[in-house]
Design an enzyme around this catalytic site. Structure first.
Site, PDB file in Angstrom:
ATOM      1  N   GLU A 109      -2.876   1.828  -5.359  1.00  0.00           N
ATOM      2  CA  GLU A 109      -1.756   1.027  -5.864  1.00  0.00           C
ATOM      3  C   GLU A 109      -2.177  -0.015  -6.898  1.00  0.00           C
ATOM      4  O   GLU A 109      -1.342  -0.537  -7.624  1.00  0.00           O
ATOM      5  CB  GLU A 109      -1.016   0.357  -4.696  1.00  0.00           C
ATOM      6  CG  GLU A 109      -1.757  -0.752  -3.991  1.00  0.00           C
ATOM      7  CD  GLU A 109      -2.798  -0.310  -2.974  1.00  0.00           C
ATOM      8  OE1 GLU A 109      -3.367  -1.196  -2.300  1.00  0.00           O
ATOM      9  OE2 GLU A 109      -3.047   0.908  -2.836  1.00  0.00           O
ATOM     10  N   CYS A 111      -7.595   2.802   2.100  1.00  0.00           N
ATOM     11  CA  CYS A 111      -8.444   1.683   2.506  1.00  0.00           C
ATOM     12  C   CYS A 111      -8.627   1.658   4.034  1.00  0.00           C
ATOM     13  O   CYS A 111      -9.148   2.608   4.605  1.00  0.00           O
ATOM     14  CB  CYS A 111      -7.918   0.367   1.950  1.00  0.00           C
ATOM     15  SG  CYS A 111      -9.184  -0.931   1.989  1.00  0.00           S
ATOM     16  N   HIS A 132      -8.039   1.455  -3.489  1.00  0.00           N
ATOM     17  CA  HIS A 132      -6.634   1.056  -3.537  1.00  0.00           C
ATOM     18  C   HIS A 132      -5.944   1.763  -4.698  1.00  0.00           C
ATOM     19  O   HIS A 132      -6.014   1.307  -5.838  1.00  0.00           O
ATOM     20  CB  HIS A 132      -6.516  -0.464  -3.698  1.00  0.00           C
ATOM     21  CG  HIS A 132      -6.939  -1.206  -2.481  1.00  0.00           C
ATOM     22  ND1 HIS A 132      -6.119  -1.381  -1.391  1.00  0.00           N
ATOM     23  CD2 HIS A 132      -8.117  -1.789  -2.161  1.00  0.00           C
ATOM     24  CE1 HIS A 132      -6.765  -2.053  -0.461  1.00  0.00           C
ATOM     25  NE2 HIS A 132      -7.979  -2.307  -0.901  1.00  0.00           N
TER      26      HIS A 132
END
Length: 195
Positions: free
Chosen positions: A179, A77, A177
């Site tokens: 995650e 990001c 992202h």
């Protein structure tokens, strides 16, 4: 294996920590140069605004440390954007690892900015995308993007095609992202940790 998450005053780091914990990887969250340089893997994540984040990196000297690292480094990001040469967000000179400028999505009827939500990536190259199915979906939240360029190892199309992932030498990056991108994001993180 020693994995370091770089501490630089950016948001969303907790979800990166959770992602590493889910796959059983311990980590150190630090802005200490010696700890970063001695790591086997370095993760440079975050949510934030380019000029503020670069200001913090300069204050701590990390703007010089990060580009000089020799081990695998993974920016996500805002981390990816700061690894580029320049960002239109508040006219910010970045670290220049990737010789490309980050630009704001142009205002286009029918497209909301920020680009937020699930979108598919394609055109895979390199180690980070091993094992991914074609057109895998990942989660984006951004108003600025790097164009498709010589470093692009996966792309996405929103308003215009842009770089979803970049790679140059030991530097890897993802605009989305990982995650919070489910199994696809977890696969990418695991691929990075195996490099």
């Amino acid at each position: 294996m020693k994995t370091v998450i770089i501490k630089y005053n950016a948001g969303n780091v907790q979800s990166v920590m959770y992602a590493l914990e889910r796959i059983g990887t311990s980590y150190l969250y630090t802005d200490d140069e010696e700890e970063i340089r001695s790591a086997d893997k370095v993760i440079f994540p975050g949510v934030g605004e380019a000029s503020t984040a670069m200001s913090y990196l300069k204050k701590t000297g990390l703007d010089l440390v990060i580009p000089s690292l020799k081990q695998p480094v993974f920016g996500t990001c805002i981390g990816m954007q700061l690894m580029c040469k320049y960002s239109e967000e508040n006219d910010t000179k970045c670290m220049g690892i990737f010789d490309v400028d980050v630009k704001r999505f142009p205002a286009t009827p029918g497209f909301k900015v920020p680009h937020m939500g699930w979108n598919n990536i394609s055109g895979y190259k390199g180690e980070l995308t091993k094992g991914l199915t074609d057109d895998a979906y990942v989660y984006f939240v951004h108003s600025y993007a790097a164009p498709v360029c010589e470093y692009t190892v996966a792309s996405c199309d929103y308003v215009t095609p842009f770089s979803a992932m970049l790679q140059k030498d030991n530097f890897y990056a993802a605009q989305f992202h990982c995650e919070i991108s489910g199994n696809v994001g977890q696969q990418i993180i695991e691929n990075f940790l195996k490099i």
